[in-house]
Write an enzyme that holds these catalytic residues in place. Structure first.
Site, PDB file in Angstrom:
ATOM      1  N   ARG A  93       3.009   0.016  10.147  1.00 31.85           N
ATOM      2  CA  ARG A  93       2.772  -0.167   8.703  1.00 31.85           C
ATOM      3  C   ARG A  93       3.935   0.461   7.919  1.00 31.85           C
ATOM      4  NH1 ARG A  93      -2.478   1.954   5.117  1.00 31.85           N
ATOM      5  NH2 ARG A  93      -1.679   1.278   3.102  1.00 31.85           N
ATOM      6  N   ASN A 147      -6.983  -6.223   8.472  1.00 35.21           N
ATOM      7  CA  ASN A 147      -6.093  -6.919   7.544  1.00 35.21           C
ATOM      8  C   ASN A 147      -4.930  -7.566   8.282  1.00 35.21           C
ATOM      9  OD1 ASN A 147      -6.972  -6.779   4.836  1.00 35.21           O
ATOM     10  ND2 ASN A 147      -6.654  -4.553   4.860  1.00 35.21           N
ATOM     11  N   CYS A 169     -14.212  -7.101   2.632  1.00 41.60           N
ATOM     12  CA  CYS A 169     -13.212  -6.261   1.957  1.00 41.60           C
ATOM     13  C   CYS A 169     -13.926  -5.378   0.942  1.00 41.60           C
ATOM     14  CB  CYS A 169     -12.213  -7.158   1.236  1.00 41.60           C
ATOM     15  SG  CYS A 169     -11.022  -6.253   0.232  1.00 41.60           S
ATOM     16  N   ASP A 170     -13.510  -4.135   0.885  1.00 38.27           N
ATOM     17  CA  ASP A 170     -14.155  -3.210  -0.051  1.00 38.27           C
ATOM     18  C   ASP A 170     -13.493  -3.189  -1.427  1.00 38.27           C
ATOM     19  OD1 ASP A 170     -11.821  -2.087   0.951  1.00 38.27           O
ATOM     20  OD2 ASP A 170     -12.539  -0.056   0.656  1.00 38.27           O
ATOM     21  N   HIS A 199      -7.751 -10.312  -1.614  1.00 37.61           N
ATOM     22  CA  HIS A 199      -6.634  -9.556  -2.200  1.00 37.61           C
ATOM     23  C   HIS A 199      -5.823 -10.426  -3.173  1.00 37.61           C
ATOM     24  CE1 HIS A 199      -6.437  -6.060   0.965  1.00 37.61           C
ATOM     25  NE2 HIS A 199      -7.653  -6.268   0.504  1.00 37.61           N
ATOM     26  N   TYR A 262      -4.810  -5.964  -6.557  1.00 35.61           N
ATOM     27  CA  TYR A 262      -3.653  -6.415  -5.774  1.00 35.61           C
ATOM     28  C   TYR A 262      -2.765  -7.410  -6.502  1.00 35.61           C
ATOM     29  CZ  TYR A 262      -5.252  -4.079  -1.546  1.00 35.61           C
ATOM     30  OH  TYR A 262      -5.600  -3.135  -0.627  1.00 35.61           O
ATOM     31  N   ARG A 282       3.013   4.409   1.290  1.00 29.70           N
ATOM     32  CA  ARG A 282       1.575   4.608   1.485  1.00 29.70           C
ATOM     33  C   ARG A 282       1.258   4.966   2.958  1.00 29.70           C
ATOM     34  NH1 ARG A 282      -2.886   6.779  -0.025  1.00 29.70           N
ATOM     35  NH2 ARG A 282      -4.713   5.803   0.895  1.00 29.70           N
TER      36      ARG A 282
HETATM   37  C1  G6P Z   1      -8.377  -1.312   0.242  1.00 35.44           C
HETATM   38  C2  G6P Z   1      -8.415  -2.694   0.825  1.00 35.44           C
HETATM   39  C3  G6P Z   1      -8.358  -2.660   2.300  1.00 35.44           C
HETATM   40  C4  G6P Z   1      -7.185  -1.836   2.766  1.00 35.44           C
HETATM   41  C5  G6P Z   1      -7.234  -0.474   2.158  1.00 35.44           C
HETATM   42  C6  G6P Z   1      -5.971   0.304   2.517  1.00 35.44           C
HETATM   43  O1  G6P Z   1      -9.548  -0.643   0.519  1.00 35.44           O
HETATM   44  O2  G6P Z   1      -9.517  -3.419   0.439  1.00 35.44           O
HETATM   45  O3  G6P Z   1      -8.249  -3.965   2.767  1.00 35.44           O
HETATM   46  O4  G6P Z   1      -7.215  -1.723   4.155  1.00 35.44           O
HETATM   47  O5  G6P Z   1      -7.294  -0.586   0.783  1.00 35.44           O
HETATM   48  O6  G6P Z   1      -6.163   1.584   2.146  1.00 35.44           O
HETATM   49  P1  G6P Z   1      -5.194   2.743   2.549  1.00 35.44           P
HETATM   50  O7  G6P Z   1      -5.919   3.919   2.067  1.00 35.44           O
HETATM   51  O8  G6P Z   1      -5.021   2.672   4.042  1.00 35.44           O
HETATM   52  O9  G6P Z   1      -3.930   2.456   1.812  1.00 35.44           O
HETATM   53 MN    MN Z   2      -9.335  -5.404   1.656  1.00 40.79          MN
END
Ligand code: G6P
Ligand code: MN
Length: 439
Positions: A93, A147, A169-170, A199, A262, A282
């Protein structure tokens, strides 16, 4: 009541304790018989397994926990399979984000070239995992939150259409909570309208129990100095605070609807690049934050052979996953945001694309029984983004360099064809042992 066997694929992830806490909290609705962690990372899998075993014991939680790297062993007899894979881990990542930024492009895990690279690494593994579920646990439901979700959903739609998969997705839920708080309401007391792709979408309506449309009022607050009210759902690191504050900028640009967080990457790519630190992204924040905290705690608990005095600093995205499993288990047909094959829900778009909208979830999975027409401008944005997603799946499945180039050329964060070629070649180089061979 029936007791459930749940597998977490990617069980060695630092997200696992939060998911498990949600499973434990849901015991009266969905009692756990056995939790099986599966992962390819043997070392961290064992740490997570031992930690959870101690936690279950200390809290007198009446379920068994085991762990294995073997998928057949993990899947046989399972009721639910939660999948959270990250091929190449946070280290890849970090590369996705940094390579993209080094070329002056958005560096993000799911949007832009970073999301493309993540997809190219994950499509084949996700298809293999899903095929194994169909083979070893044909009755089990897969709840996937790996993802880039829309691209993986498209790959599964094509390659394993018989699988019982939900894609969740949250992000919309977290944004709903923030928008509700901004309006002085509780999220559960409001009804939201939304259309888009995962997203990549827009909130079109927010109504209270009296049926009053609150969208105009929310826009007014977002455009005022007050701005959005943040809620703590594991999204309060600096970069997320900025992201939530950017919603207002999107409303300012196109005031009909409220864009999903997003959209900032597609509306304002240059500004996003400018604001990013190319040396600390990030991925670094997560590695130094959530991942470090989680594994330090796991190791300390194992060392002490006790959970006493530990804080379990978790984020709550597990609740969203477990809520949907409960909806399937009890056939509740509750309303959720779902990712689903269109089949007419967006009447003026192709039937065979994966869309994100509100639907219901019950024992047969997700369903949408409303049809809406998408306004031309938003439809065009979605068609382009969806074509990028489909071309990415083509590129991975066919091993096609041309399709990969076309995909990136269509992504709204990439300004030109030469730039698309430049970043594609850089990503191929950075992903040597992960990408399918592209010819
Ligand atoms: C949100 C998105 C997820 C993603 C996450 C990443 O919750 O909906 O799809 O995986 O952000 O979060 P992070 O804390 O790893 O940047
Ligand atoms: Mn998501």
């Amino acid at each position: 009541m029936k007791k459930y066997t749940i597998v977490i694929v990617g069980g060695a992830s630092s997200y696992t304790p939060g998911i498990v806490r949600s499973i434990m909290n849901a015991y009266t609705k969905m009692p756990l018989k056995k939790l099986i962690l599966q992962d390819i990372d043997e070392e961290n899998l064992e740490i997570m397994g031992k930690y959870l075993k101690i936690m279950f014991r200390d809290e007198n939680f009446p379920a068994e926990v085991t762990w294995t790297t073997n998928r057949k062993e993990a899947f046989e007899g399972a009721d639910f399979i939660f999948t959270q894979i990250r091929t190449g881990g946070l280290e890849m990542r970090e590369k996705d984000e940094k390579v993209s930024l080094a070329h002056g492009l958005v560096g993000q895990e799911t949007c832009g070239p970073g999301g493309f690279a993540f997809a190219m690494r994950s499509i084949h593994p996700m298809v293999k995992i899903t095929k194994d579920v169909v083979k070893y646990a044909p009755d089990a439901w897969i709840i996937n939150y790996s993802n880039p979700l829309p691209i993986l959903a498209e790959a599964i739609r094509r390659e394993v259409p018989q699988s019982k998969s939900l894609f969740i997705c949250d992000m919309p839920i977290v944004q709903q909570m923030a928008m509700a708080a901004t309006l002085g309401y509780e999220e559960k007391d409001l009804t939201f309208g939304y259309f888009g792709l995962n997203h990549f979408g827009w909130f079109t309506s927010i109504k209270n129990k009296e049926g009053e449309e609150l969208l105009p009022k929310l826009k007014e607050i977002l455009l005022s100095d007050k701005g959005i009210t943040l809620v703590d759902f594991g999204h309060l690191d600096d970069s997320w605070v900025k992201t939530f504050n950017n919603i207002s900028k999107g409303v300012k640009a196109f005031p009909e609807y409220i864009p999903l967080t997003y959209m900032q990457y597609y509306y304002f790519p240059e500004a996003m690049v400018k604001k990013s630190n190319p040396n600390y992204t990030r991925a670094n924040e997560v590695m130094d934050g959530r991942r470090k905290r989680t594994f330090e705690e796991c190791k300390a608990v194992i060392e002490a052979d006790s959970t006493k005095g530990f804080t379990h600093n978790l984020d709550a995205h597990g609740d969203f996953i477990v809520d949907q499993a409960v909806a399937i288990a009890h056939d509740t047909n509750e309303r959720f945001m779902v990712n689903i094959v269109n089949n007419g829900s967006f009447s003026n778009m192709d039937n065979d694309i994966v869309i994100e909208t509100f639907g219901t979830i019950g024992e047969n999975g997700a369903e949408v029984n409303k049809s809406i027409e998408i306004p031309e401008f938003y439809k065009s944005l979605m068609v382009t983004q969806n074509t990028y997603e489909k071309l990415t799946v083509d590129a991975a499945l066919e091993g096609s360099y041309q399709k990969a180039l076309k995909a990136l050329a269509l992504n709204a964060t990439v300004p030109s064809v030469p730039k698309a070629k430049e970043i594609l070649d850089a990503l191929i180089e950075a992903n040597k042992c992960y990408f399918p061979k592209l010819k």
